[in-house]
Design a protein around this motif. Structure first.
Motif, PDB file in Angstrom:
ATOM      1  N   PHE A 269     -37.778  12.936 -39.366  1.00 13.22           N
ATOM      2  CA  PHE A 269     -38.843  13.290 -40.241  1.00 13.22           C
ATOM      3  C   PHE A 269     -39.251  11.799 -40.756  1.00 13.22           C
ATOM      4  CE2 PHE A 269     -41.275  14.290 -44.021  1.00 13.22           C
ATOM      5  CZ  PHE A 269     -42.438  15.123 -43.456  1.00 13.22           C
ATOM      6  N   ILE A 270     -38.623  11.236 -41.527  1.00 11.53           N
ATOM      7  CA  ILE A 270     -38.848   9.941 -42.185  1.00 11.53           C
ATOM      8  C   ILE A 270     -39.549   8.831 -40.931  1.00 11.53           C
ATOM      9  CG2 ILE A 270     -38.138   7.776 -43.625  1.00 11.53           C
ATOM     10  CD1 ILE A 270     -36.256  10.017 -44.838  1.00 11.53           C
ATOM     11  N   ILE A 271     -38.760   8.680 -40.212  1.00  8.20           N
ATOM     12  CA  ILE A 271     -39.122   7.713 -39.011  1.00  8.20           C
ATOM     13  C   ILE A 271     -40.300   7.952 -38.536  1.00  8.20           C
ATOM     14  CG2 ILE A 271     -38.402   6.606 -36.745  1.00  8.20           C
ATOM     15  CD1 ILE A 271     -35.534   6.636 -37.906  1.00  8.20           C
ATOM     16  N   GLY A 272     -40.355   9.479 -38.215  1.00  9.60           N
ATOM     17  CA  GLY A 272     -41.810   9.921 -37.430  1.00  9.60           C
ATOM     18  C   GLY A 272     -42.829  10.069 -38.502  1.00  9.60           C
ATOM     19  N   ALA A 273     -42.745  10.001 -39.693  1.00 12.85           N
ATOM     20  CA  ALA A 273     -43.844   9.928 -40.761  1.00 12.85           C
ATOM     21  C   ALA A 273     -44.462   8.306 -40.637  1.00 12.85           C
ATOM     22  CB  ALA A 273     -43.605  10.307 -42.180  1.00 12.85           C
ATOM     23  N   ALA A 274     -43.457   7.443 -40.577  1.00 17.86           N
ATOM     24  CA  ALA A 274     -43.487   5.999 -40.653  1.00 17.86           C
ATOM     25  C   ALA A 274     -44.268   5.546 -39.344  1.00 17.86           C
ATOM     26  CB  ALA A 274     -42.345   5.064 -40.795  1.00 17.86           C
ATOM     27  N   PHE A 275     -43.912   6.185 -38.065  1.00 14.81           N
ATOM     28  CA  PHE A 275     -44.384   5.986 -36.754  1.00 14.81           C
ATOM     29  C   PHE A 275     -45.842   6.353 -36.775  1.00 14.81           C
ATOM     30  CE2 PHE A 275     -44.841   6.981 -32.357  1.00 14.81           C
ATOM     31  CZ  PHE A 275     -44.961   5.531 -31.895  1.00 14.81           C
ATOM     32  N   ALA A 276     -45.990   7.632 -37.431  1.00 17.19           N
ATOM     33  CA  ALA A 276     -47.189   8.234 -37.411  1.00 17.19           C
ATOM     34  C   ALA A 276     -48.284   7.392 -38.054  1.00 17.19           C
ATOM     35  CB  ALA A 276     -47.308   9.609 -37.930  1.00 17.19           C
TER      36      ALA A 276
ATOM     37  N   SER B  17     -52.745   3.719 -37.872  1.00 18.27           N
ATOM     38  CA  SER B  17     -53.330   2.576 -38.410  1.00 18.27           C
ATOM     39  C   SER B  17     -53.801   1.643 -37.228  1.00 18.27           C
ATOM     40  CB  SER B  17     -52.501   1.418 -39.139  1.00 18.27           C
ATOM     41  OG  SER B  17     -52.966   0.353 -39.444  1.00 18.27           O
ATOM     42  N   LEU B  18     -53.253   1.688 -35.725  1.00 18.57           N
ATOM     43  CA  LEU B  18     -53.548   1.032 -34.810  1.00 18.57           C
ATOM     44  C   LEU B  18     -54.935   1.552 -34.236  1.00 18.57           C
ATOM     45  CD1 LEU B  18     -53.284  -0.613 -32.242  1.00 18.57           C
ATOM     46  CD2 LEU B  18     -51.875   1.102 -31.221  1.00 18.57           C
ATOM     47  N   ALA B  19     -54.682   3.119 -34.110  1.00 18.14           N
ATOM     48  CA  ALA B  19     -56.212   3.711 -33.881  1.00 18.14           C
ATOM     49  C   ALA B  19     -57.408   3.277 -34.838  1.00 18.14           C
ATOM     50  CB  ALA B  19     -55.866   5.172 -33.647  1.00 18.14           C
ATOM     51  N   GLY B  20     -57.196   3.374 -36.055  1.00 17.34           N
ATOM     52  CA  GLY B  20     -58.160   3.450 -36.900  1.00 17.34           C
ATOM     53  C   GLY B  20     -58.681   1.985 -37.389  1.00 17.34           C
ATOM     54  N   ASN B  21     -57.836   0.912 -37.466  1.00 18.76           N
ATOM     55  CA  ASN B  21     -57.990  -0.231 -37.712  1.00 18.76           C
ATOM     56  C   ASN B  21     -58.408  -1.342 -36.439  1.00 18.76           C
ATOM     57  OD1 ASN B  21     -57.698   0.341 -40.679  1.00 18.76           O
ATOM     58  ND2 ASN B  21     -55.603   0.119 -40.477  1.00 18.76           N
ATOM     59  N   ILE B  22     -57.951  -0.928 -35.497  1.00 15.25           N
ATOM     60  CA  ILE B  22     -58.148  -1.749 -34.246  1.00 15.25           C
ATOM     61  C   ILE B  22     -59.105  -1.100 -33.029  1.00 15.25           C
ATOM     62  CG2 ILE B  22     -56.982  -2.952 -32.160  1.00 15.25           C
ATOM     63  CD1 ILE B  22     -54.745  -3.324 -34.141  1.00 15.25           C
ATOM     64  N   LEU B  23     -58.489   0.144 -32.841  1.00  9.43           N
ATOM     65  CA  LEU B  23     -59.348   0.674 -31.574  1.00  9.43           C
ATOM     66  C   LEU B  23     -60.834   1.212 -32.293  1.00  9.43           C
ATOM     67  CD1 LEU B  23     -56.547   2.801 -30.029  1.00  9.43           C
ATOM     68  CD2 LEU B  23     -57.660   0.654 -29.178  1.00  9.43           C
TER      69      LEU B  23
ATOM     70  N   LEU C  59     -56.026   8.320 -30.700  1.00  7.34           N
ATOM     71  CA  LEU C  59     -54.412   8.425 -31.129  1.00  7.34           C
ATOM     72  C   LEU C  59     -53.705   9.118 -30.197  1.00  7.34           C
ATOM     73  CD1 LEU C  59     -52.718   8.028 -34.041  1.00  7.34           C
ATOM     74  CD2 LEU C  59     -53.252  10.352 -34.467  1.00  7.34           C
ATOM     75  N   GLY C  60     -54.192  10.049 -29.515  1.00  5.86           N
ATOM     76  CA  GLY C  60     -53.499  10.664 -28.220  1.00  5.86           C
ATOM     77  C   GLY C  60     -53.262   9.528 -27.370  1.00  5.86           C
ATOM     78  N   LEU C  61     -54.246   8.792 -27.025  1.00  8.32           N
ATOM     79  CA  LEU C  61     -54.113   7.684 -25.905  1.00  8.32           C
ATOM     80  C   LEU C  61     -53.180   6.617 -26.351  1.00  8.32           C
ATOM     81  CD1 LEU C  61     -55.521   6.595 -23.391  1.00  8.32           C
ATOM     82  CD2 LEU C  61     -57.039   5.452 -24.744  1.00  8.32           C
ATOM     83  N   VAL C  62     -53.001   6.321 -27.587  1.00  6.65           N
ATOM     84  CA  VAL C  62     -52.131   5.280 -28.183  1.00  6.65           C
ATOM     85  C   VAL C  62     -50.790   6.000 -27.831  1.00  6.65           C
ATOM     86  CG1 VAL C  62     -51.025   4.040 -30.052  1.00  6.65           C
ATOM     87  CG2 VAL C  62     -53.510   3.864 -29.613  1.00  6.65           C
ATOM     88  N   LEU C  63     -50.478   7.185 -28.408  1.00  6.90           N
ATOM     89  CA  LEU C  63     -49.150   7.741 -28.193  1.00  6.90           C
ATOM     90  C   LEU C  63     -48.807   7.885 -26.665  1.00  6.90           C
ATOM     91  CD1 LEU C  63     -49.138  10.373 -30.954  1.00  6.90           C
ATOM     92  CD2 LEU C  63     -47.819   8.506 -31.001  1.00  6.90           C
TER      93      LEU C  63
ATOM     94  N   ALA D 167     -49.702   5.943 -24.324  1.00  7.96           N
ATOM     95  CA  ALA D 167     -49.593   4.880 -23.749  1.00  7.96           C
ATOM     96  C   ALA D 167     -47.927   4.326 -24.181  1.00  7.96           C
ATOM     97  CB  ALA D 167     -50.446   3.700 -24.242  1.00  7.96           C
ATOM     98  N   LEU D 168     -47.539   4.459 -25.573  1.00  6.90           N
ATOM     99  CA  LEU D 168     -46.671   4.004 -26.207  1.00  6.90           C
ATOM    100  C   LEU D 168     -45.307   4.721 -25.397  1.00  6.90           C
ATOM    101  CD1 LEU D 168     -47.274   3.854 -30.072  1.00  6.90           C
ATOM    102  CD2 LEU D 168     -46.584   1.881 -28.300  1.00  6.90           C
ATOM    103  N   VAL D 169     -45.499   5.882 -25.269  1.00 10.14           N
ATOM    104  CA  VAL D 169     -44.390   7.028 -24.639  1.00 10.14           C
ATOM    105  C   VAL D 169     -44.074   6.430 -23.327  1.00 10.14           C
ATOM    106  CG1 VAL D 169     -43.847   9.111 -23.790  1.00 10.14           C
ATOM    107  CG2 VAL D 169     -44.654   8.912 -26.159  1.00 10.14           C
ATOM    108  N   LYS D 170     -45.177   6.238 -22.361  1.00  9.07           N
ATOM    109  CA  LYS D 170     -45.187   5.657 -20.962  1.00  9.07           C
ATOM    110  C   LYS D 170     -44.344   4.273 -21.051  1.00  9.07           C
ATOM    111  CE  LYS D 170     -46.952   7.064 -17.734  1.00  9.07           C
ATOM    112  NZ  LYS D 170     -46.212   8.059 -16.564  1.00  9.07           N
ATOM    113  N   ALA D 171     -44.592   3.511 -21.914  1.00  8.54           N
ATOM    114  CA  ALA D 171     -44.034   2.191 -22.118  1.00  8.54           C
ATOM    115  C   ALA D 171     -42.381   2.233 -22.472  1.00  8.54           C
ATOM    116  CB  ALA D 171     -44.889   1.231 -23.002  1.00  8.54           C
ATOM    117  N   MET D 172     -42.555   3.297 -23.442  1.00 12.19           N
ATOM    118  CA  MET D 172     -41.050   3.261 -23.790  1.00 12.19           C
ATOM    119  C   MET D 172     -40.035   3.848 -22.760  1.00 12.19           C
ATOM    120  SD  MET D 172     -41.425   4.323 -27.804  1.00 12.19           S
ATOM    121  CE  MET D 172     -39.558   4.453 -28.061  1.00 12.19           C
ATOM    122  N   LYS D 173     -40.831   4.675 -22.001  1.00 13.76           N
ATOM    123  CA  LYS D 173     -40.001   5.363 -20.770  1.00 13.76           C
ATOM    124  C   LYS D 173     -39.831   4.401 -19.595  1.00 13.76           C
ATOM    125  CE  LYS D 173     -40.212   9.594 -17.718  1.00 13.76           C
ATOM    126  NZ  LYS D 173     -41.173  10.523 -17.550  1.00 13.76           N
ATOM    127  N   LYS D 174     -40.850   3.463 -19.274  1.00 14.56           N
ATOM    128  CA  LYS D 174     -40.527   2.527 -18.517  1.00 14.56           C
ATOM    129  C   LYS D 174     -39.598   1.630 -18.572  1.00 14.56           C
ATOM    130  CE  LYS D 174     -43.763   0.331 -15.230  1.00 14.56           C
ATOM    131  NZ  LYS D 174     -43.896   1.420 -14.370  1.00 14.56           N
TER     132      LYS D 174
END
Length: 152
Positions: free
Chosen positions: A24-31, A36-42, A82-86, A88-95
């Motif tokens: 939960f703690i790691i998930g909250a930090a990751f969220a 932040s990536l979606a809001g501040n960059i994208l 946010l969904g697109l970023v997640l 992409a991250l899951v696809k990259a981590m899986k790869k």
């Protein structure tokens, strides 16, 4: 009462509860990081393209009621980014082979009606070849070869 306290301590400090708390703690930090990536960059890229960082001020009135469709569009765009970023991250981590991203859930075998995982290629009960609902990358060649044999 002492036995109940001991049992609660074992439950609270047990592996499953600690794993859940850490997850939960790691998930909250990751969220927060992904948000932040979606809001501040994208969203800033959207601002560069459309000239506004959000569309919150867009609205129109119907019978005296103000419909703020701009706020909805902003939230919708945030959600999609946010969904697109997640994704992409899951696809990259899986790869890269990081994490456990196996398909979750089960379905009924069409032959014996026992429940098998959604990505199963063969029923573990009746051993029939079954088409998976979700194909993992490493299993894709098996499904392709099956369809070639069935067609030819």
């Amino acid at each position: 009462m002492k036995g109940l306290w001991k049992e609660f301590k074992a439950f609270a400090m047990g592996g499953n509860m600690m794993d859940l708390a850490l997850g939960f703690i790691i998930g909250a930090a990751f969220a927060a990081l992904v948000e932040s990536l979606a809001g501040n960059i994208l969203m800033q890229l959207v601002a560069a393209i459309f000239g506004k960082p959000d569309f919150s001020n867009l609205s129109f009135s119907v019978n005296g009621a103000e419909l703020k469709y701009g706020a909805f569009l902003t939230e919708l765009l945030n959600f999609l980014l946010l969904g697109l970023v997640l994704f992409a991250l899951v696809k990259a981590m899986k790869k890269l082979g990081l994490g456990n991203f196996r398909a979750q859930g089960s379905r009924e075998c069409p032959f014996c009606k026992e429940f098998v995982p959604v990505d199963a290629l063969k029923c573990k009960f009746c051993t029939a070849d079954i088409d998976p609902e979700q194909v993992e990358d490493e299993d894709e060649h098996i499904v392709v070869s099956r369809t070639k044999h069935a067609d030819g």
